[in-house]
Design a protein around this motif. Structure first.
Motif, PDB file in Angstrom:
ATOM      1  N   PRO A  77       0.832  -1.207   0.000  1.00 27.14           N
ATOM      2  CA  PRO A  77       0.000   0.000   0.000  1.00 27.14           C
ATOM      3  C   PRO A  77       0.865   1.255   0.000  1.00 27.14           C
ATOM      4  CG  PRO A  77      -0.135  -1.174   2.105  1.00 27.14           C
ATOM      5  CD  PRO A  77       0.560  -2.076   1.152  1.00 27.14           C
ATOM      6  N   ASP A  78       0.437   2.270  -0.765  1.00 28.78           N
ATOM      7  CA  ASP A  78       1.318   3.421  -0.985  1.00 28.78           C
ATOM      8  C   ASP A  78       1.554   4.257   0.263  1.00 28.78           C
ATOM      9  OD1 ASP A  78      -1.186   4.505  -0.809  1.00 28.78           O
ATOM     10  OD2 ASP A  78      -1.219   5.360  -2.824  1.00 28.78           O
ATOM     11  N   ASP A  79       0.652   4.172   1.258  1.00 36.12           N
ATOM     12  CA  ASP A  79       0.865   4.952   2.476  1.00 36.12           C
ATOM     13  C   ASP A  79       1.715   4.211   3.503  1.00 36.12           C
ATOM     14  OD1 ASP A  79      -0.879   3.010   3.325  1.00 36.12           O
ATOM     15  OD2 ASP A  79      -2.458   4.383   3.981  1.00 36.12           O
ATOM     16  N   GLY A  80       2.120   2.983   3.206  1.00 38.33           N
ATOM     17  CA  GLY A  80       2.979   2.228   4.103  1.00 38.33           C
ATOM     18  C   GLY A  80       2.288   1.685   5.333  1.00 38.33           C
ATOM     19  N   GLU A  81       0.960   1.818   5.419  1.00 39.20           N
ATOM     20  CA  GLU A  81       0.234   1.367   6.607  1.00 39.20           C
ATOM     21  C   GLU A  81      -0.276  -0.062   6.443  1.00 39.20           C
ATOM     22  OE1 GLU A  81      -1.586   5.437   8.587  1.00 39.20           O
ATOM     23  OE2 GLU A  81      -2.777   3.614   8.470  1.00 39.20           O
ATOM     24  N   MET A  82      -0.314  -0.770   7.573  1.00 44.92           N
ATOM     25  CA  MET A  82      -0.848  -2.134   7.571  1.00 44.92           C
ATOM     26  C   MET A  82      -1.411  -2.441   8.947  1.00 44.92           C
ATOM     27  SD  MET A  82       2.835  -3.978   7.148  1.00 44.92           S
ATOM     28  CE  MET A  82       4.291  -3.379   8.008  1.00 44.92           C
ATOM     29  N   THR A  83      -2.416  -3.286   8.957  1.00 47.18           N
ATOM     30  CA  THR A  83      -3.071  -3.722  10.186  1.00 47.18           C
ATOM     31  C   THR A  83      -2.952  -5.232  10.284  1.00 47.18           C
ATOM     32  OG1 THR A  83      -4.668  -1.897  10.028  1.00 47.18           O
ATOM     33  CG2 THR A  83      -5.242  -3.752  11.450  1.00 47.18           C
ATOM     34  N   LEU A  84      -2.508  -5.707  11.441  1.00 43.75           N
ATOM     35  CA  LEU A  84      -2.381  -7.152  11.645  1.00 43.75           C
ATOM     36  C   LEU A  84      -2.418  -7.457  13.129  1.00 43.75           C
ATOM     37  CD1 LEU A  84       1.314  -8.345  11.172  1.00 43.75           C
ATOM     38  CD2 LEU A  84       0.682  -5.960  11.465  1.00 43.75           C
ATOM     39  N   THR A 390      -7.709 -14.069  10.655  1.00 45.53           N
ATOM     40  CA  THR A 390      -6.594 -13.293  10.092  1.00 45.53           C
ATOM     41  C   THR A 390      -6.871 -12.954   8.630  1.00 45.53           C
ATOM     42  OG1 THR A 390      -4.967 -14.244  11.595  1.00 45.53           O
ATOM     43  CG2 THR A 390      -4.143 -13.390   9.514  1.00 45.53           C
ATOM     44  N   PHE A 391      -7.296 -13.959   7.868  1.00 49.01           N
ATOM     45  CA  PHE A 391      -7.583 -13.763   6.448  1.00 49.01           C
ATOM     46  C   PHE A 391      -8.691 -12.724   6.265  1.00 49.01           C
ATOM     47  CE2 PHE A 391      -9.737 -14.673   2.496  1.00 49.01           C
ATOM     48  CZ  PHE A 391      -8.706 -14.956   1.607  1.00 49.01           C
ATOM     49  N   THR A 392      -9.723 -12.799   7.081  1.00 51.11           N
ATOM     50  CA  THR A 392     -10.867 -11.894   6.940  1.00 51.11           C
ATOM     51  C   THR A 392     -10.471 -10.449   7.223  1.00 51.11           C
ATOM     52  OG1 THR A 392     -12.363 -13.675   7.610  1.00 51.11           O
ATOM     53  CG2 THR A 392     -13.219 -11.428   7.728  1.00 51.11           C
ATOM     54  N   VAL A 393      -9.754 -10.230   8.307  1.00 45.97           N
ATOM     55  CA  VAL A 393      -9.337  -8.863   8.659  1.00 45.97           C
ATOM     56  C   VAL A 393      -8.403  -8.300   7.594  1.00 45.97           C
ATOM     57  CG1 VAL A 393      -8.037  -7.496  10.317  1.00 45.97           C
ATOM     58  CG2 VAL A 393      -9.707  -9.158  11.122  1.00 45.97           C
ATOM     59  N   LYS A 394      -7.489  -9.134   7.101  1.00 44.54           N
ATOM     60  CA  LYS A 394      -6.570  -8.680   6.054  1.00 44.54           C
ATOM     61  C   LYS A 394      -7.341  -8.274   4.808  1.00 44.54           C
ATOM     62  CE  LYS A 394      -2.330 -10.221   3.713  1.00 44.54           C
ATOM     63  NZ  LYS A 394      -1.365 -11.357   3.591  1.00 44.54           N
ATOM     64  N   ARG A 395      -8.346  -9.069   4.453  1.00 45.54           N
ATOM     65  CA  ARG A 395      -9.120  -8.778   3.241  1.00 45.54           C
ATOM     66  C   ARG A 395      -9.972  -7.529   3.423  1.00 45.54           C
ATOM     67  NH1 ARG A 395      -8.180 -10.615  -1.885  1.00 45.54           N
ATOM     68  NH2 ARG A 395      -9.981 -10.044  -3.136  1.00 45.54           N
ATOM     69  N   LEU A 398      -7.831  -4.461   3.197  1.00 45.36           N
ATOM     70  CA  LEU A 398      -7.434  -4.149   1.824  1.00 45.36           C
ATOM     71  C   LEU A 398      -8.579  -3.532   1.035  1.00 45.36           C
ATOM     72  CD1 LEU A 398      -5.341  -7.329   0.886  1.00 45.36           C
ATOM     73  CD2 LEU A 398      -4.485  -4.997   1.056  1.00 45.36           C
ATOM     74  N   LEU A 399      -9.786  -4.056   1.235  1.00 41.67           N
ATOM     75  CA  LEU A 399     -10.932  -3.594   0.446  1.00 41.67           C
ATOM     76  C   LEU A 399     -11.419  -2.220   0.874  1.00 41.67           C
ATOM     77  CD1 LEU A 399     -13.048  -6.891   0.245  1.00 41.67           C
ATOM     78  CD2 LEU A 399     -11.700  -5.856  -1.592  1.00 41.67           C
ATOM     79  N   PHE A 400     -11.358  -1.957   2.182  1.00 46.19           N
ATOM     80  CA  PHE A 400     -12.002  -0.740   2.682  1.00 46.19           C
ATOM     81  C   PHE A 400     -11.032   0.224   3.356  1.00 46.19           C
ATOM     82  CE2 PHE A 400     -15.132  -4.155   2.550  1.00 46.19           C
ATOM     83  CZ  PHE A 400     -16.091  -3.576   1.716  1.00 46.19           C
ATOM     84  N   SER A 401      -9.750  -0.007   3.111  1.00 45.94           N
ATOM     85  CA  SER A 401      -8.705   0.924   3.521  1.00 45.94           C
ATOM     86  C   SER A 401      -8.875   1.360   4.964  1.00 45.94           C
ATOM     87  CB  SER A 401      -8.680   2.113   2.562  1.00 45.94           C
ATOM     88  OG  SER A 401      -7.582   2.948   2.823  1.00 45.94           O
ATOM     89  N   LYS A 402      -9.066   2.656   5.213  1.00 44.20           N
ATOM     90  CA  LYS A 402      -9.083   3.177   6.585  1.00 44.20           C
ATOM     91  C   LYS A 402     -10.498   3.455   7.100  1.00 44.20           C
ATOM     92  CE  LYS A 402      -4.595   5.365   5.876  1.00 44.20           C
ATOM     93  NZ  LYS A 402      -3.838   6.631   5.880  1.00 44.20           N
ATOM     94  N   VAL A 443     -19.910  -0.894   4.982  1.00 38.99           N
ATOM     95  CA  VAL A 443     -19.120  -0.485   6.155  1.00 38.99           C
ATOM     96  C   VAL A 443     -20.047  -0.101   7.298  1.00 38.99           C
ATOM     97  CG1 VAL A 443     -17.541   1.278   7.048  1.00 38.99           C
ATOM     98  CG2 VAL A 443     -17.093   0.211   4.825  1.00 38.99           C
ATOM     99  N   ASP A 444     -21.071   0.712   7.000  1.00 37.21           N
ATOM    100  CA  ASP A 444     -22.002   1.151   8.050  1.00 37.21           C
ATOM    101  C   ASP A 444     -22.748  -0.039   8.654  1.00 37.21           C
ATOM    102  OD1 ASP A 444     -21.231   3.731   7.539  1.00 37.21           O
ATOM    103  OD2 ASP A 444     -22.950   4.191   6.251  1.00 37.21           O
ATOM    104  N   ASP A 445     -23.179  -0.965   7.799  1.00 40.86           N
ATOM    105  CA  ASP A 445     -23.918  -2.135   8.291  1.00 40.86           C
ATOM    106  C   ASP A 445     -23.036  -3.019   9.178  1.00 40.86           C
ATOM    107  OD1 ASP A 445     -26.107  -1.256   6.926  1.00 40.86           O
ATOM    108  OD2 ASP A 445     -25.923  -2.687   5.261  1.00 40.86           O
ATOM    109  N   LEU A 446     -21.784  -3.213   8.761  1.00 41.28           N
ATOM    110  CA  LEU A 446     -20.891  -4.055   9.549  1.00 41.28           C
ATOM    111  C   LEU A 446     -20.546  -3.397  10.883  1.00 41.28           C
ATOM    112  CD1 LEU A 446     -19.219  -6.562   9.963  1.00 41.28           C
ATOM    113  CD2 LEU A 446     -17.395  -5.564   8.554  1.00 41.28           C
TER     114      LEU A 446
END
Length: 463
Positions: A77-84, A390-395, A398-402, A443-446
């Motif tokens: 990702p171009d902003d260098g951010e990641m969540t794990l 882990t897979f779900t959070v990573k996906r 990626l899909l919904f950024s921040k 996003v709002d529903d989740l």
């Protein structure tokens, strides 16, 4: 189920500069400076750390390589951010998942976040063929969740990390090299792992990363500086290096390490074993693009020069485009056959006339229709609850950024692990909403669903 070997890469700037000290114990050391020549240039590197944490050393090498590995796996990702999750980072770094290692990881992340580096004339801006001066912290942003007021990692803590801008730019520019992360993590001591990572990077010419050497010669004092070891006494440097060098020879990575000269004029010569012949990043990516495994790529690199391999990959791709060659088994099988049997294939695509018949080993039917992609249920079926979470959070990240906070991602992972959220249904719905341009509604529903789950949770679980 046998897991495939992890393919990993390292940043050439970080790897060659080695900003992690190979000392086992640093005492009260919170700063160091080294200066050494590279060609006609002088490279100056300095490090300043908090007194209570000391300079990065030991397992900080494992943590930094794991974060780079994970960043690359996300597609950079171009902003260098990641969540794990903290537990996932521990697994990538090769740590045991217990309280002791969680505490060590927290201290390591703090050091990498608070330590300042300055590299004068030694940071490579490879796309522009320039040497630059860079000042940064390896981790520019560090945020994590935890229970109560403890401030300590727990078994469900989630991290948000942003890597330094110069490092992100270097990685995204492709200034990288392959890293055998499994071999590195199997080495017995942090010092040996640091020296392995440094040696592996020094094989590559920073001005031409496709130029890889089989031997490396360096002065003893300069090698101590590169390893960030105290360099006052040559005999103490030799003793500090003896164990790691012996292990790397014993493990088959090095063929030999020899010493010439006396005193501070001593020089080390490293000879790399042919079994660990590295493949240039450009060539490795070309071979990987056709499904050739890293092990087979290394075998080919030992048998043929890079120019020969690249020309035969070009030939293979021309024959595919022209329809003269089709693939029966796999593209990897067909490509390797062409590389090893070039006399059985036409050298060029004919302008007119009938297409040449490919050898029976690779001549097959015309391209088959695109395979049916597995459903999310099939994709997740072989995973443990932990792996599925882990897979779900990573996906989702990626899909919904921040659009989700770190706390919300922490809860999402927890609910999937507890079986209160179906990850297959969630990911199916996420992609469906994206296709309908309803991302924000999803996003709002989740978010609302996560709030309802939190409200329904027993009080003792919320504590």
């Amino acid at each position: 189920m046998i897991k495939p070997r992890r393919n990993s890469f390292d940043d050439l700037n970080w790897g060659r500069l080695n900003l992690i000290s190979a000392q086992d114990q640093i005492g009260e050391l919170n700063t160091w400076k080294v200066t050494y020549p590279y060609g006609e240039r002088m490279v100056r590197v300095s490090c300043r750390a908090l007194p209570e944490l000391g300079v990065p050393h030991g397992i900080d090498n494992d943590v930094s390589s794991a974060l780079i590995d994970y960043y690359l796996s996300l597609g950079m990702p171009d902003d260098g951010e990641m969540t794990l999750a903290v537990s996932d980072l521990m697994q990538i770094a090769g740590f045991h998942r217990n309280g002791k290692y969680r505490e060590m990881l927290m201290t390591s992340l703090d050091r990498l976040h608070t330590t300042s580096y300055e590299i004068a004339g030694g940071w490579r801006d490879h796309p522009n063929r320039r040497w630059t001066t860079a000042r940064f912290h390896f981790i520019e942003l560090l945020e994590y969740t935890h229970q109560g007021q403890s401030g300590q990692f727990d078994d469900r803590s989630t991290l948000r990390v942003r890597l330094a801008e110069p490092l992100v730019a270097s990685l995204r520019s492709g200034f990288t090299k392959p890293l055998n992360i499994e071999l590195m993590q199997s080495l017995s001591r942090p010092r040996t792992r640091i020296i392995f990572r440094l040696l592996d990077a020094m094989r590559y010419n920073p001005e031409d990363p496709d130029d890889v050497v089989d031997e490396f010669d360096v002065g003893l004092i300069e090698w101590a500086d590169l390893c960030k070891l105290p360099s006052a006494r040559p005999d103490s440097i030799r003793r500090a290096l003896e164990g790691p060098h012996e292990e790397l020879v014993r493990r088959g990575y090095l063929r030999a390490v020899s010493v010439e000269g006396r005193g501070r004029a001593q020089r080390l010569r490293f000879q790399f074993a042919s079994e660990f012949t590295p493949v240039s990043p450009a060539l490795l990516n070309r071979l990987r693009g056709h499904g050739v495994t890293d092990g087979v790529s290394r075998q080919l690199a030992r048998q043929y020069t890079q120019s020969v391999l690249l020309s035969r990959i070009d030939q293979f791709e021309r024959l595919l485009r022209s329809g003269q060659l089709t693939v029966r088994k796999t593209a990897a099988h067909a490509l390797v056959h062409l590389i090893r049997n070039p006399d059985q294939y036409p050298d060029s695509v004919p302008v007119t006339g009938r297409a040449t018949t490919a050898p029976p080993q690779v001549k097959v039917r015309l391209a088959a229709p695109d395979p049916v992609l597995p459903t999310w249920s099939e994709e997740l079926s072989g995973l443990t609850p932990d792996e599925a979470a882990t897979f779900t959070v990573k996906r989702v990240s990626l899909l919904f950024s921040k659009r989700f906070t770190l706390i919300e991602l922490d809860q999402l992972r927890h609910e999937v692990m507890r079986g209160r959220l179906d990850p297959a249904h969630l990911l199916t719905e996420a992609h469906l909403r994206l296709a309908r341009i309803e991302a924000q509604q999803f996003v709002d529903d989740l978010k609302a669903h996560l709030q309802r789950l939190a409200s329904a949770r027993p009080v003792d679980e919320l504590a």
